[in-house]
Write an enzyme that holds these catalytic residues in place. Structure first.
Site, short mmCIF file in Angstrom:
data_model
loop_
_atom_site.label_atom_id
_atom_site.label_comp_id
_atom_site.label_asym_id
_atom_site.label_seq_id
_atom_site.Cartn_x
_atom_site.Cartn_y
_atom_site.Cartn_z
N TRP A 167 0.81 -1.22 0.00
CA TRP A 167 0.00 0.00 0.00
C TRP A 167 0.84 1.26 0.00
O TRP A 167 0.52 2.23 -0.70
CB TRP A 167 -1.00 -0.01 1.16
CG TRP A 167 -2.06 -1.05 0.94
CD1 TRP A 167 -2.26 -2.18 1.68
CD2 TRP A 167 -3.03 -1.09 -0.12
NE1 TRP A 167 -3.29 -2.91 1.14
CE2 TRP A 167 -3.78 -2.27 0.06
CE3 TRP A 167 -3.33 -0.24 -1.19
CZ2 TRP A 167 -4.83 -2.62 -0.81
CZ3 TRP A 167 -4.37 -0.59 -2.04
CH2 TRP A 167 -5.09 -1.76 -1.85
N ASP B 86 -1.48 6.43 6.37
CA ASP B 86 -2.56 5.59 5.87
C ASP B 86 -2.82 4.52 6.93
O ASP B 86 -2.07 3.55 7.04
CB ASP B 86 -2.16 4.95 4.53
CG ASP B 86 -3.22 3.97 4.01
OD1 ASP B 86 -4.24 3.77 4.69
OD2 ASP B 86 -3.00 3.41 2.91
N LYS C 131 -12.44 -1.54 6.30
CA LYS C 131 -11.62 -2.55 6.98
C LYS C 131 -12.07 -2.71 8.42
O LYS C 131 -12.26 -3.80 8.91
CB LYS C 131 -10.14 -2.16 6.95
CG LYS C 131 -9.61 -1.80 5.56
CD LYS C 131 -9.45 -3.02 4.67
CE LYS C 131 -9.27 -2.69 3.20
NZ LYS C 131 -8.12 -1.90 2.85
#
Ligand SMILES: *Cc1c(COP(=O)(O)O)cnc(C)c1O
Length: 376
Positions: A104, A188, A212
């Site tokens: 990511w 993030d 999530k």
């Protein structure tokens, strides 16, 4: 029918009581005679829902008043573009630094390159040796004192929980110790948001796709220090300019109203679990159980350096990869869903987010032990 245990990395399981409340309120929210889906985003009912969600989140994470909380659209990948469009030019020539620790953060770095000059301050994308132990790429975190942060960077981005590689930061660094006190952190935190206390004041901006750990897909939470807002690049769409979104309390344009409502119920649920400290205790117990078992056998293996193993996403491989299909088939038959690892790393991954009870991890470990007995 009993609900199966859902180990999906996202969208992922929601607390059952939240789903029940959503079902109960589906046709009539709080005596309004309307579903939340049908309400004006400027009407008093939705304004109440949205402002309450913001207030509950502010309380959960102790977010000070000089930080804006925004409910946006576009997801984690959207923020990979929205963050640079808003921040990268704030100190003049657009420049931003990145710490790469897996899939990511690498994606974020690549996307930001479209908006300015990017620099890799540190990367764990190579093999290394830590305490005499061989560590494969993306299974460790570069020590903070090796980060090479440019003093003129608009921000430094890192991903505090790498969802695919299963690597989690336990602390957020203080860049003043690296001689870069004016470089704010952009974090993030998508895949461990609300799973543990986080010191928001250490960061300039934190973002998280809700799907999530914080709600359904469609809403992305952004928490940003107000002094960083208001210097967006001219190409930044006005609906994605933090200055507009913050000024209008996430209602500059039509927000993802239903997703905000469900996320708000999840915030209430987290409060009822003892807040983020309560969640952390529960998540620690689940992670200890699963890693404890993984480390007790040679049949399965988690490759991540011990101190930075994620409490949320636990990738593991079978010693004999030819058993993968049988493992997954048996798991589904036992009501253990979505254990297949991400295609880029293979093997298995158990995502054990906030909404996964300890019983679900017990069921997983019992199945893994049984599978090992039959095939070991
Ligand atoms: C899932 C995920 C993303 C991507 O989110 P989308 O909402 O699918 O764009 C980004 N970062 C992290 C850490 C993630 O786990």
């Amino acid at each position: 029918m009993a609900r199966p245990w859902n180990f999906s990395a996202g969208p992922s399981a929601l607390p059952e009581t939240v789903l029940q409340q959503v079902a109960a309120e589906m046709l009539d929210w709080n005596g309004s005679g309307m579903s939340v889906m049908e309400m004006s985003h400027r009407g008093k009912h939705f304004v109440q829902i949205c402002d309450q969600a913001e207030a509950d989140l502010r309380e959960l994470l102790n977010v000070p008043a000089d930080y804006a909380i925004m409910f946006m659209q576009g997801g984690g990948l959207g923020e990979n573009a929205i963050v640079p469009m808003n921040l990268i030019g704030r100190r003049g020539d657009p420049a931003a630094d990145f710490v790469l620790t897996g899939h990511w953060s690498t994606r974020s770095h690549k996307e930001a390159g479209r908006y300015g000059d990017t620099h890799v301050a540190a990367s764990s994308g190579v093999a290394t040796t830590i305490d005499g132990c061989e560590q494969a790429p993306w299974t460790w975190v570069p020590p903070v004192d090796t980060w090479q942060v440019r003093r003129h960077a608009a921000y430094l981005h890192f991903c505090s929980n790498e969802t695919i590689h299963g690597v989690e930061f336990n602390d957020w660094p203080d860049l003043a110790t690296l001689g870069a006190p004016d470089v704010p952190l952009v974090v993030d935190a998508s895949s461990h948001f609300l799973s543990r206390p986080m010191d928001i004041t250490r960061a300039g901006l934190v973002f998280a796709g809700a799907q999530k750990n914080a709600g359904p897909a469609g809403v992305t939470v952004v928490i940003a220090r107000r002094d960083l807002i208001g210097k967006a690049l001219p190409i930044c769409p006005s609906a994605f300019d933090y200055a507009n979104v913050a000024a209008e309390h996430s209602r500059y344009n039509t927000p993802p109203a239903f997703a905000i409502y469900v996320a708000g119920l999840v915030f209430k649920w987290v409060k009822a679990q003892g807040g983020v400290a309560g969640m952390e205790a529960a998540n620690r117990a689940k992670a200890d159980l699963l890693y404890g078992y993984l480390d007790s056998t040679g049949f399965y293996r988690n490759p991540v350096h011990g101190p930075v193993r994620s409490r949320m996403n636990v990738p593991f491989v079978l010693r004999d990869e030819s058993l993968n299909a049988a493992f997954l088939q048996g798991a589904e038959a036992a009501g253990l869903m979505q254990l297949k690892g991400h295609k880029s790393v293979g093997g298995m991954r158990a995502s054990i987010y906030n909404a996964m009870p300890l019983d679900g991890v017990h069921a997983l470990v019992a199945y893994m032990q049984d599978f090992e007995r039959r095939h070991g």
